[in-house]
Enzyme design. Structure first.
Site, PDB file in Angstrom:
ATOM      1  N   SER A 176       0.840  -1.191   0.000  1.00 55.13           N
ATOM      2  CA  SER A 176       0.000   0.000   0.000  1.00 55.13           C
ATOM      3  C   SER A 176       0.884   1.254   0.000  1.00 55.13           C
ATOM      4  O   SER A 176       1.798   1.363  -0.827  1.00 55.13           O
ATOM      5  CB  SER A 176      -0.927  -0.048   1.220  1.00 55.13           C
ATOM      6  OG  SER A 176      -1.960   0.863   1.129  1.00 55.13           O
ATOM      7  N   ASP A 344      -8.434  -6.860  -4.705  1.00 55.38           N
ATOM      8  CA  ASP A 344      -8.071  -5.541  -4.179  1.00 55.38           C
ATOM      9  C   ASP A 344      -8.616  -4.465  -5.110  1.00 55.38           C
ATOM     10  O   ASP A 344      -8.071  -4.221  -6.184  1.00 55.38           O
ATOM     11  CB  ASP A 344      -6.544  -5.435  -4.074  1.00 55.38           C
ATOM     12  CG  ASP A 344      -6.086  -4.139  -3.416  1.00 55.38           C
ATOM     13  OD1 ASP A 344      -6.915  -3.234  -3.207  1.00 55.38           O
ATOM     14  OD2 ASP A 344      -4.884  -4.036  -3.107  1.00 55.38           O
ATOM     15  N   HIS A 377      -7.813  -5.413  -0.363  1.00 51.98           N
ATOM     16  CA  HIS A 377      -6.532  -4.762  -0.107  1.00 51.98           C
ATOM     17  C   HIS A 377      -5.829  -5.343   1.123  1.00 51.98           C
ATOM     18  O   HIS A 377      -4.604  -5.439   1.161  1.00 51.98           O
ATOM     19  CB  HIS A 377      -6.776  -3.262   0.070  1.00 51.98           C
ATOM     20  CG  HIS A 377      -5.532  -2.447   0.192  1.00 51.98           C
ATOM     21  ND1 HIS A 377      -4.554  -2.452  -0.779  1.00 51.98           N
ATOM     22  CD2 HIS A 377      -5.092  -1.593   1.151  1.00 51.98           C
ATOM     23  CE1 HIS A 377      -3.568  -1.635  -0.414  1.00 51.98           C
ATOM     24  NE2 HIS A 377      -3.871  -1.111   0.749  1.00 51.98           N
ATOM     25  N   ASP A 378      -6.588  -5.702   2.129  1.00 50.42           N
ATOM     26  CA  ASP A 378      -6.005  -6.255   3.349  1.00 50.42           C
ATOM     27  C   ASP A 378      -5.230  -7.550   3.109  1.00 50.42           C
ATOM     28  O   ASP A 378      -4.505  -8.006   4.005  1.00 50.42           O
ATOM     29  CB  ASP A 378      -7.111  -6.529   4.376  1.00 50.42           C
ATOM     30  CG  ASP A 378      -7.036  -5.563   5.567  1.00 50.42           C
ATOM     31  OD1 ASP A 378      -6.234  -4.615   5.505  1.00 50.42           O
ATOM     32  OD2 ASP A 378      -7.765  -5.769   6.540  1.00 50.42           O
TER      33      ASP A 378
END
Lengths: 410, 410
Positions: A176, A344, A377-378
């Site tokens: 990220s 994501d 995304h995690d």
């Protein structure tokens, strides 16, 4: 690889350390910061040649505690999202945010590498940031702290490593916002980075991501307790607004199917709806309340504003290539590993593909892996099993001109 | 169809009317509301047999002004999203929220049908809602207003149509929350509805949608100006919180590619970034500010809370089928038209496909059209050209047992 993963262990108990930079830190905005203290942790042993250093960069809500158990655990977990909540780890409280990736036998193998993690400039967990004392006034900077960029974060890391006597990095890695720092390192200090590992990241956040961040910041700044950024010492902080910002961010970190799998439309109280909008009715609503409450206990709202702004600014093509990503990457010499996750939607795989294309067209060594993972995304905090063999092999390889292609259909 | 579309015209200048229900309105929560005033507009002419009535139902932020030009335009446009901002319509100010779909020669053809639109119970634009006077106290209800369901909205519409002497409906139509009302009509009053037109809607909002709504409501309720829902007459209203709620909602109404197409990462000031998080730097940030400012001028925060809660509650299977969608739809006799949009991630096409499957398995007449459109959920307000021929043909057909399949690969 399987054996290595199986034997993976913990770096053990760690304590965040602090170091003061010897000189003012120049910033993109034209201002300089002084003094600057940097919070950091290290794992593993620095080789005599000082050639085994991996710098690990954190994302929006991370800190220097990337691995191991904190000797002094924070009030709430520093692990994000399902990374904080989704797994049955009894001692999760004090665990570093990337503990699954850093340690003996892990992706960033501390039997081999000296792994360094710092809290970002502008942070709230030991490194100088808006809650630090402004030497000009003797009071906390608040919103008088200079507006930061990813380049500023990288400059601060560079100055910090200088103090440690570390010139070259075997790798810079992060997910990220952390991946943005890795990219910035490769562009800004091409002769000092052997490899970068860029996970769930981008060369420039897409407009929807810019919008989510703008809304989160608005939520904080519209909270009257923000007090134009000068809330320190007033007994009030924009916890209400930051809670909403966190809820919003949290949903963008997870995929819609992951939410469906985990919560469905299950009611919080099994019998029926209770005709209220004040209290949670659905389990997913209760989960969001919990996420917000735990976040505001450990994080500073101004740091959220500064780091969020920096990650929306980040734009390699604009900053380094006069609009061209290819031109921005022309000077890169680091080998590049890109990892993205199929679900994501905040940092979609397409951006990694664009970076791969640009580097490939320049004849640079690059590989891109698209990992099928459901968590959104995690995933970069959760999909250790899939990331580990990719990262270990990449780091083990000598610099090679060839380009690998793995799963690549973003 | 092409000719009809070409000759499409406006219903002209209209004024919202009001009507008081003669009896208390029973609600799902167990309470009754009295008095109840309903704001409404009608377009076209009621046939002597009273068999040409189409009820049009609005979504979260709509009102009774569905078509034509308002004689008294509201302070800000009532049209949503790109519907409000994206098109070059000089007189957009007073235009109804579905003007592109309602009028002579349009999808809901006022040369043939008598189209009725009401403001929902709980609304803030003429129908009794939280800003209305509570007869028990003589003050506005505020958050003492009863918590509503979609079934309550439909009950209110039924009672309203009774006053007008309208027993049967040729069709009930709506998008989003409006589509939920159409579904509820078909289930609740199976003998009184010939057809339903359910656009960009669902039988139950998915967990991510529940989450977005929860966050928007939190943003309003955490604003100290909300004052536990009793802000009327205090000189303060939760505009800050509702502005954030609107920004958030707005992004969920649009697709990520639509935002990229329209704004990209263009800076608000062409020269460069200005190192600020207080002011917009990107065009998309400025757009969000504008959306928030215009919405808070025309909408009531409590209405937002009540309508948002109702649409998250809506769950045909839970309410009518003991968990089974098929069982919930078993009594439906209305012909059903389902339209979904490929880029709608807030109300994904999969839910329409589930409704189609359930109705088909029951042998009910149903057709489902998946329209390729880039604008996301807002497409139902924008894609008139693609919706019009589908809706016109569907309405023109006599009730037929056969089932049609159009584009169907959600």
């Amino acid at each position: 690889m399987a054996a290595a993963t199986l034997s993976a262990g913990s770096v053990g108990s760690v304590e965040t350390q602090h170091l003061d930079l010897p000189a003012p830190l120049p910033l993109d905005c034209g201002r300089e910061l002084y003094p600057v203290r940097v919070a950091y942790e290290t794992y593993g042993t620095l080789s005599p040649q000082r050639d085994n250093v991996i710098l690990v960069c954190h994302a929006l809500s991370g800190d220097a505690h990337a691995a191991g158990f904190a000797k002094t655990p924070p009030a709430a977990s520093t692990r994000d999202g399902f990374g904080a909540e989704g797994r049955d780890r009894p001692a999760d409280k004090g665990l570093g945010w990337w503990d699954g990736m850093i340690g003996p036998g892990k992706a960033f193998d501390t039997d081999r590498y000296f792994v360094v993690a710092t809290n970002l400039i502008g942070g709230c967990r030991g490194t100088t940031g808006p809650s630090s004392t402004d030497p000009a006034t003797g009071r906390p900077y608040g919103s008088d702290f200079p507006v930061l960029t990813v380049a500023d974060m990288v400059r601060c890391q560079r100055a910090f490593l200088d103090v440690l006597g570390i010139e070259r990095l075997a790798a810079v890695a992060g997910g990220s916002l952390g991946g943005m720092q890795a990219l910035e390192w490769a562009v800004r200090y091409p002769d000092q980075v052997d490899a970068i590992v860029v996970i769930a990241s981008t060369h420039a956040l897409h407009p929807q991501g810019v919008a989510w961040n703008a809304i989160a910041r608005e939520s904080i700044m519209r909270d009257p307790a923000w007090q134009d950024g000068h809330y320190y010492g007033t007994g009030r902080a924009p916890e209400a607004g930051m809670g909403v910002a966190r809820m919003l961010g949290h949903i963008t970190y997870l995929s819609a199917p992951a939410l469906t799998d985990r919560f469905g439309r299950r009611l919080q109280f099994a019998d029926n709806i209770r005709y209220t909008f004040r209290d949670p009715e659905f389990e997913v609503e209760s989960y969001l309340q919990h996420q917000a409450a735990s976040f505001v206990r450990r994080f500073d709202a101004n740091t959220y504003l500064y780091l969020s702004r920096a990650l929306t600014y980040f734009d390699l093509a604009r900053e380094h290539g006069a609009g061209s990503l290819r031109r921005a990457l022309a000077g890169v010499s680091a080998r590049t590993l890109l990892i993205a996750f199929s679900s994501d939607w905040l940092y979609p795989p397409a951006a990694s593909a664009e970076i791969e294309e640009a580097l490939h067209s320049l004849g640079k060594p690059v590989e891109f892996h698209l990992i099928e993972a459901p968590y959104g995304h995690d995933s970069f905090l959760l999909e250790e099993a899939q990331q580990t063999p990719i990262v270990r092999r990449f780091l083990a390889e000598q610099c090679a001109g060839e380009r690998r292609r793995a799963t690549r259909n973003p």
